[in-house]
Design a protein around this motif. Structure first.
Motif, PDB file in Angstrom:
ATOM      1  N   UNK A  40      13.086  93.352 142.551  1.00 16.90           N
ATOM      2  CA  UNK A  40      13.656  93.425 143.570  1.00 16.90           C
ATOM      3  C   UNK A  40      14.828  92.464 143.483  1.00 16.90           C
ATOM      4  N   UNK A  41      16.218  93.091 143.402  1.00 15.37           N
ATOM      5  CA  UNK A  41      17.060  91.938 143.015  1.00 15.37           C
ATOM      6  C   UNK A  41      17.642  91.216 144.534  1.00 15.37           C
ATOM      7  N   UNK A  42      17.686  89.986 144.528  1.00  6.50           N
ATOM      8  CA  UNK A  42      18.264  89.589 145.680  1.00  6.50           C
ATOM      9  C   UNK A  42      19.839  88.942 145.602  1.00  6.50           C
ATOM     10  N   UNK A  43      19.998  88.614 144.410  1.00  2.00           N
ATOM     11  CA  UNK A  43      21.404  88.299 144.197  1.00  2.00           C
ATOM     12  C   UNK A  43      22.130  88.900 142.944  1.00  2.00           C
ATOM     13  N   UNK A  44      23.368  89.155 142.951  1.00  2.00           N
ATOM     14  CA  UNK A  44      23.916  89.742 141.759  1.00  2.00           C
ATOM     15  C   UNK A  44      25.299  88.769 141.598  1.00  2.00           C
ATOM     16  N   UNK A  45      25.225  88.541 140.199  1.00  2.00           N
ATOM     17  CA  UNK A  45      26.357  87.668 139.580  1.00  2.00           C
ATOM     18  C   UNK A  45      27.583  88.642 139.388  1.00  2.00           C
ATOM     19  N   UNK A  46      28.668  88.468 140.108  1.00  2.00           N
ATOM     20  CA  UNK A  46      30.034  89.115 139.905  1.00  2.00           C
ATOM     21  C   UNK A  46      30.913  88.225 138.845  1.00  2.00           C
ATOM     22  N   UNK A  47      31.147  88.741 137.737  1.00  2.00           N
ATOM     23  CA  UNK A  47      31.769  88.078 136.711  1.00  2.00           C
ATOM     24  C   UNK A  47      33.137  88.812 136.220  1.00  2.00           C
ATOM     25  N   UNK A  48      34.149  88.199 135.684  1.00  2.00           N
ATOM     26  CA  UNK A  48      35.369  88.846 135.105  1.00  2.00           C
ATOM     27  C   UNK A  48      34.765  89.633 134.085  1.00  2.00           C
ATOM     28  N   UNK A  49      33.961  89.341 133.115  1.00  2.00           N
ATOM     29  CA  UNK A  49      33.602  90.001 131.944  1.00  2.00           C
ATOM     30  C   UNK A  49      33.039  91.397 132.396  1.00  2.00           C
ATOM     31  N   UNK A  50      32.720  91.731 133.689  1.00  2.00           N
ATOM     32  CA  UNK A  50      32.334  93.118 133.966  1.00  2.00           C
ATOM     33  C   UNK A  50      33.255  93.922 133.766  1.00  2.00           C
ATOM     34  N   UNK A  51      34.710  93.427 134.206  1.00  2.00           N
ATOM     35  CA  UNK A  51      35.531  94.407 133.908  1.00  2.00           C
ATOM     36  C   UNK A  51      35.849  95.160 132.651  1.00  2.00           C
ATOM     37  N   UNK A  52      35.540  94.351 131.663  1.00  2.00           N
ATOM     38  CA  UNK A  52      35.888  94.674 130.348  1.00  2.00           C
ATOM     39  C   UNK A  52      34.613  95.894 129.945  1.00  2.00           C
ATOM     40  N   UNK A  53      33.711  95.615 130.516  1.00  2.00           N
ATOM     41  CA  UNK A  53      32.462  96.442 130.199  1.00  2.00           C
ATOM     42  C   UNK A  53      32.431  97.728 130.908  1.00  2.00           C
ATOM     43  N   UNK A  54      33.726  98.019 131.740  1.00  2.00           N
ATOM     44  CA  UNK A  54      33.798  99.160 132.350  1.00  2.00           C
ATOM     45  C   UNK A  54      34.654 100.241 131.530  1.00  2.00           C
ATOM     46  N   UNK A  55      35.179  99.357 130.558  1.00  2.00           N
ATOM     47  CA  UNK A  55      36.192 100.296 129.591  1.00  2.00           C
ATOM     48  C   UNK A  55      35.501 100.942 128.586  1.00  2.00           C
ATOM     49  N   UNK A  56      35.961 101.961 127.922  1.00  2.00           N
ATOM     50  CA  UNK A  56      35.390 102.565 126.960  1.00  2.00           C
ATOM     51  C   UNK A  56      35.883 101.991 125.681  1.00  2.00           C
ATOM     52  N   UNK A  57      35.449 100.934 125.247  1.00  2.00           N
ATOM     53  CA  UNK A  57      35.758 100.123 124.009  1.00  2.00           C
ATOM     54  C   UNK A  57      34.875  99.296 123.606  1.00  2.00           C
ATOM     55  N   UNK A  58      34.706  99.609 122.057  1.00  2.00           N
ATOM     56  CA  UNK A  58      33.528  98.677 121.319  1.00  2.00           C
ATOM     57  C   UNK A  58      33.869  97.159 121.532  1.00  2.00           C
ATOM     58  N   UNK A  59      32.621  96.686 121.943  1.00  2.00           N
ATOM     59  CA  UNK A  59      32.591  95.226 122.302  1.00  2.00           C
ATOM     60  C   UNK A  59      31.422  94.486 121.927  1.00  2.00           C
ATOM     61  N   UNK A  60      31.257  93.270 122.302  1.00  2.00           N
ATOM     62  CA  UNK A  60      30.153  92.698 121.921  1.00  2.00           C
ATOM     63  C   UNK A  60      28.935  93.377 122.669  1.00  2.00           C
ATOM     64  N   UNK A  61      29.210  93.935 123.918  1.00  2.00           N
ATOM     65  CA  UNK A  61      28.144  94.871 124.536  1.00  2.00           C
ATOM     66  C   UNK A  61      28.652  96.225 124.545  1.00  2.00           C
ATOM     67  N   UNK A  62      27.789  97.285 124.562  1.00  2.00           N
ATOM     68  CA  UNK A  62      28.340  98.450 124.594  1.00  2.00           C
ATOM     69  C   UNK A  62      29.062  98.776 126.028  1.00  2.00           C
ATOM     70  N   UNK A  63      29.920  99.747 126.192  1.00  2.00           N
ATOM     71  CA  UNK A  63      30.628 100.015 127.438  1.00  2.00           C
ATOM     72  C   UNK A  63      29.314 100.632 128.519  1.00  2.00           C
ATOM     73  N   UNK A  64      29.620 100.355 129.875  1.00  2.00           N
ATOM     74  CA  UNK A  64      28.571 100.764 130.627  1.00  2.00           C
ATOM     75  C   UNK A  64      28.804 102.241 130.785  1.00  2.00           C
ATOM     76  N   UNK A  65      27.634 103.015 130.630  1.00  2.00           N
ATOM     77  CA  UNK A  65      27.556 104.586 130.592  1.00  2.00           C
ATOM     78  C   UNK A  65      28.255 105.054 132.030  1.00  2.00           C
ATOM     79  N   UNK A  66      28.873 106.103 132.003  1.00  2.00           N
ATOM     80  CA  UNK A  66      29.278 106.645 133.303  1.00  2.00           C
ATOM     81  C   UNK A  66      27.896 107.097 133.833  1.00  2.00           C
ATOM     82  N   UNK A  67      27.790 106.857 135.118  1.00  2.00           N
ATOM     83  CA  UNK A  67      26.629 107.412 135.645  1.00  2.00           C
ATOM     84  C   UNK A  67      25.627 106.416 135.924  1.00  2.00           C
ATOM     85  N   UNK A  68      25.846 105.036 135.010  1.00  2.00           N
ATOM     86  CA  UNK A  68      24.852 104.031 135.227  1.00  2.00           C
ATOM     87  C   UNK A  68      25.483 102.965 136.241  1.00  2.00           C
TER      88      UNK A  68
END
Lengths: 337, 337
Positions: A40-68
């Motif tokens: 049960x998540x009580x707190x969520x961290x909001x960080x600038x790096x999350x913007x990069x994960x929204x792009x469809x670009x190979x990176x150190x983590x895979x892009x967030x899949x649409x619908x996730x």
């Protein structure tokens, strides 16, 4: 089974994310398989790096899949469990999503946390979470500051930047912070112990370079970059021989096309180094940093302001504060009491 | 006392140097004081870095003073001596100037050289001089290539670039060279052992990035940069995680305003490093590199073409070949038989 509100990415943002890029979905939490648990998540961290994960670009983590759900660090309590290592009621953190419940099975970034080791449970998303670990390893391992050296930090009033300044002071360095606006600059000195503050607002690149020269008459040994663009160019001009530039973030261009950097030639002239930082390269060493960070926090040596907005339905405006600069401290979204 | 023709810098160039920036002066050689010697320069090394020394800009070496000869590495024979360590008739090299005679006293970069250790005395200005030492330390110490890795080199047909490719092959790497024109690209493979060659001429930044992706399907672990601008941007896009960019030169912008680099964000995405190289930081280690380089040269493992123009009166057009790309190999000016 409880229902689960989840903040999904349904379209890749162009530039600054807009409401149409997301959807707040309500679904059922899944039935647990052996080894799984429900956080049960009580707190969520909001960080600038999350913007990069929204792009469809190979990176150190895979892009967030649409619908996730939008990927984010969270902290919460185990609500149900079929994993004896993660008992119901315990606090745990992990790289999950902006969602009320996350399915877990341990491993990766997921770990139990000791709520008695820190003043506030949210410290695990700030000073001793990914933010604290980023400041710690990026400054100390990439920047390699030595006592007596001058450390320049951009985005110095931000979550990472405010910690970097304090850790650099703990290591005996002189610290100069760059931030936007008089109020933030005052905070750099009063709250985070910076020796000098530079307000970048209203300054041309030349003005900024001049302000850095005045604040760092002996030059800059380590520049810690969270912003990019003209600030990076001005900082490069101030580098000392064998200087180190820690590229931690480039928030000025996360919602735009890449900005140019003109002064990379300074790296040759000074025999200097610019190195990108990725926290995932240091996972195997978290165990040495967390106790040190927690000790500094408990001793009052590491101050971190937290800016907590409430409600999963406010995820987008809370996230956008990071780019507007309207947050004061580590941006956190509270989604459960 | 012999007369001395000296190629003086009398005005700081704006952009590409022009004849009016220089003056060929004839003067008398000075009388020697105790400890001094007079070096008759036979060969002068012409290197892109000399362009930077003509600017009035603080750097790893002071700017050339107006009225002084253009600073350059030379090799010659001792013509007169009041220093027993530098006997008349011996060959010596040093960081001197474009001038027929240089006054020496030992120390700094000045050293006697053994003409029997190499096939040609000019090797001391090329494969085992500053050029060879630059390729050696910049590649091995900054680039840290490992056997099996892919090394990309821009300016690959140039003096440093041709050696970097060969040293990388000796260390078991796959090598890809970038050069201008089909003839140079053919030479990369036939003469310098590159595994693949890319002709940058007529290619947009996107074309170049695509060509690099095709030549390096597994990505680039070390990029050795001699050029800058669009080539650097394209190379950054191909970097592997933990990649290293050796910034050795930026010849594309020595005669122009600094060119923008747009893809420094890749350093964050890949946790990669870009580091400037200055040879003067490695002077204390020349002793370990010179014998290795000489051994490779004698064994025929390190080929270096030398492009020798003649006559001190041709110093400027010979120097400008470096920027026009009309030299084929290490640019040297012969000023005495």
């Amino acid at each position: 089974m409880p229902t689960n509100r989840r903040f999904l990415l349904i379209r890749r943002p162009h530039g600054t994310p807009v409401p149409e890029d997301f959807q707040l979905e309500t679904s059922e939490t899944p039935a647990l398989e052996e080894g799984q648990f429900l956080l049960r998540n009580h707190y969520v961290s909001l960080d600038p790096a999350m913007r990069g994960w929204m792009d469809d670009r190979p990176s150190y983590l895979p892009p967030i899949s649409l619908g996730d759900p939008v990927r984010a660090s969270t902290i919460g309590r185990i609500a149900e469990s079929r994993n004896p290592d993660f008992p119901v009621g315990a606090w745990a953190s992990g790289l999950n999503g902006i969602e009320e419940y996350s399915l877990g099975q341990g491993g990766g970034f997921t770990r139990l946390v000791d709520e008695t080791a820190v003043p506030k449970i949210t410290n695990y998303l700030s000073s001793i979470g990914a933010i604290g670990l980023t400041a710690y390893f990026a400054l100390l391992e990439v920047g390699q500051p030595k006592a007596g050296e001058t450390v320049l930090v951009s985005g110095a009033a931000g979550a990472v930047g405010s910690l970097v300044g304090q850790i650099a002071k703990l290591k005996g360095c002189r610290t100069i912070g760059i931030a936007g606006g008089a109020e933030k600059c005052a905070r750099l000195i009063s709250d985070y112990g910076y020796d000098a503050a530079i307000d970048y607002r209203g300054k041309s690149g030349d003005d900024l370079a001049q302000a850095i020269r005045e604040a760092a008459p002996n030059g800059v040994d380590v520049h810690f970059e969270n912003v990019g663009g003209e600030i990076l160019d001005a900082a490069l001009l101030a580098l000392n021989p064998r200087g180190r530039v820690v590229l931690c973030g480039l928030i000025s261009q996360y919602n735009t096309a890449p900005k140019p950097t003109y002064n990379v030639w300074q790296l040759i002239v000074q025999g200097a180094r610019m190195e990108g930082f990725i926290l995932t390269h240091y996972v195997h060493r978290f165990g040495e940093a967390v106790p040190q960070l927690a000790e500094w926090v408990r001793a009052g040596k590491l101050r971190m302001d937290e800016h907590i907005d409430e409600g999963i339905e406010n995820a987008l405006p809370a996230f956008l504060r990071l780019f507007e600069g309207t947050n004061q401290g580590k941006m956190i979204l509270k989604i459960a009491e």
